[in-house]
Design an enzyme around this catalytic site. Structure first.
Site, PDB file in Angstrom:
ATOM      1  CE1 TYR A 140      -3.322  -2.691   0.043  1.00 18.23           C
ATOM      2  CE2 TYR A 140      -3.837  -2.164   2.316  1.00 18.23           C
ATOM      3  CZ  TYR A 140      -4.077  -2.900   1.176  1.00 18.23           C
ATOM      4  OH  TYR A 140      -5.081  -3.826   1.168  1.00 18.23           O
ATOM      5  CE  LYS A 188       1.052 -18.164  -1.948  1.00 21.93           C
ATOM      6  NZ  LYS A 188       0.349 -19.434  -1.634  1.00 21.93           N
ATOM      7  CG  ASP A 235      -7.321  -4.225   3.868  1.00 21.76           C
ATOM      8  OD1 ASP A 235      -8.372  -4.234   4.538  1.00 21.76           O
ATOM      9  OD2 ASP A 235      -7.147  -3.457   2.907  1.00 21.76           O
ATOM     10  CG  ASP A 243      -2.462 -20.136   0.087  1.00 20.22           C
ATOM     11  OD1 ASP A 243      -1.695 -20.054   1.060  1.00 20.22           O
ATOM     12  OD2 ASP A 243      -2.159 -20.742  -0.960  1.00 20.22           O
ATOM     13  CG  ASP A 254     -12.299  -6.244   5.985  1.00 17.60           C
ATOM     14  OD1 ASP A 254     -12.248  -5.753   7.127  1.00 17.60           O
ATOM     15  OD2 ASP A 254     -12.221  -5.550   4.963  1.00 17.60           O
TER      16      ASP A 254
END
Length: 355
Positions: free
Chosen positions: A141, A191, A247, A223, A251
């Site tokens: 980001y 990852k 993020d 994942d 959620d």
């Protein structure tokens, strides 16, 4: 010495829910002999109306001098057409930057009394208690980016993920400290089988864990973590991860409880901690006395735990919330036949009475 709490009501239902949280804080403080001092300041749309900007210097300075900040919610249709650089949401980003807040803490607790609201089966989700620690100021980001460029006649865009050892060190160390107040287990999510930045993340996390022998650190690919949150959420204690992965995962986890009105959060870092519910300002229900104050009340419990080191007082608020819910009391957003519907004020008083 008294502890100074800056309260920023914000917009919409912000005033109602921060009033509820401060009332519960006062009751918990009285019960546990904590001296609290409250001071109200403005940010968001309310500050735009008063000062022409979403985050006045006076609010920033008060926050810097405080022991903790309790924020309601900001924004609403009233300010949809203001200039982009003074939108109400800029207040939150500005506060995070001014206070040096680099970690977002998102607890997800699903007591048995709320398991029926979850999209998962009650036996899978009931008694879930997860804390997601998300790195807040680095990663993709904030990395170098290109909106559009042409290479060999083909339009492209790109974003670069960058993390440094100090950035990873401080967020993993914070997660380990948080785990010591819980069950002592941290899952670092990355990852590393694909991304170089994740391999640095994993190596650094292992080094940090050496300084926290009383915390059990393990690793998981993002994942698989996303899948396990849906299959077996009760297996998690603390999850620490990067800005992008956090993020998404936070959620996903917020849905486990079935209502964002129940979800608190904290932003932590170098300066004063900032505590707020994850939901918006809900201007359509403002002033009707039907807003759910529990997300803000639980944020206040986090404030006691993480900024004031008052674990007993924090736990007393969380236990009171659980007891009121177990007795069948619900605000309008969670009401179902056979339960008892209560207003914002009534829910607040019930929680106060159970501390």
């Amino acid at each position: 010495m008294s502890k100074k709490i800056v309260v920023i009501p914000g917009d919409g239902i912000g005033g109602e829910i921060t009033d509820a949280a401060t009332a519960v804080l006062r009751k918990a403080a009285q019960k546990h002999s904590i001296d609290l001092e409250f001071e109200t300041h403005h940010a968001g749309g309310a500050a735009i109306d008063l000062y022409g900007i979403p985050l006045p210097d006076s609010t920033i300075e008060a926050a810097r001098q405080a022991d903790a900040v309790l924020l309601g919610a900001v924004g609403g249709p009233k300010w949809d057409n203001v200039a982009p650089d003074i939108r109400p949401e800029k207040a939150i980003l500005g506060l995070r930057k001014a206070l040096g807040l680099y970690a977002n803490l998102r607890p997800v607790r699903v007591p048995a009394s709320l398991s029926e609201y979850s999209p998962l089966k009650p036996e899978i989700v009931s008694d879930t208690d997860v804390l997601i620690v998300r790195e807040l100021t680095g990663g993709i980001y904030f990395g170098e980016k290109c909106e559009a460029t042409v290479v060999d006649g083909v339009e492209q865009a790109w974003d670069i993920e960058v993390y440094s050892v100090p950035e990873v060190t401080r967020i993993v160390a914070l997660a380990c400290q948080a785990a010591k107040l819980r069950r002592g287990k941290v899952v670092s999510v990355d990852k590393a089988n694909v991304l170089a930045s994740s391999r640095l993340w994993r190596r650094t996390a292992d080094k940090v864990a050496q300084d926290h022998a009383d915390v059990e650190l393990s690793h998981m690919y993002v994942d698989n973590c996303a899948m396990q949150l849906a299959l077996a959420p009760k297996n998690f204690d603390v999850i620490v991860t990067s800005n992008l992965f956090g993020d998404i995962l936070s959620d996903e986890a917020a849905v486990l409880g079935g209502s964002i009105g129940m979800m608190p959060s904290a932003s932590m870092g170098e300066g004063t901690g900032l505590y707020e519910p994850i939901h918006g300002s809900a201007p359509d229900i403002a002033g009707k006395g039907i807003a759910n104050p529990i997300g803000t009340i639980l944020s206040a419990a986090m404030l006691l735990r993480h900024s004031l080191n008052e674990e007993a007082a924090a736990a007393s608020i969380e236990s009171a919330v659980d007891k009121v819910l177990a007795e069948g009391y619900r605000t309008a957003d969670l009401y179902r036949a056979g339960l008892t519907k209560v207003s914002t004020g009534e829910m607040t008083r019930l929680i106060e009475n159970n501390i």
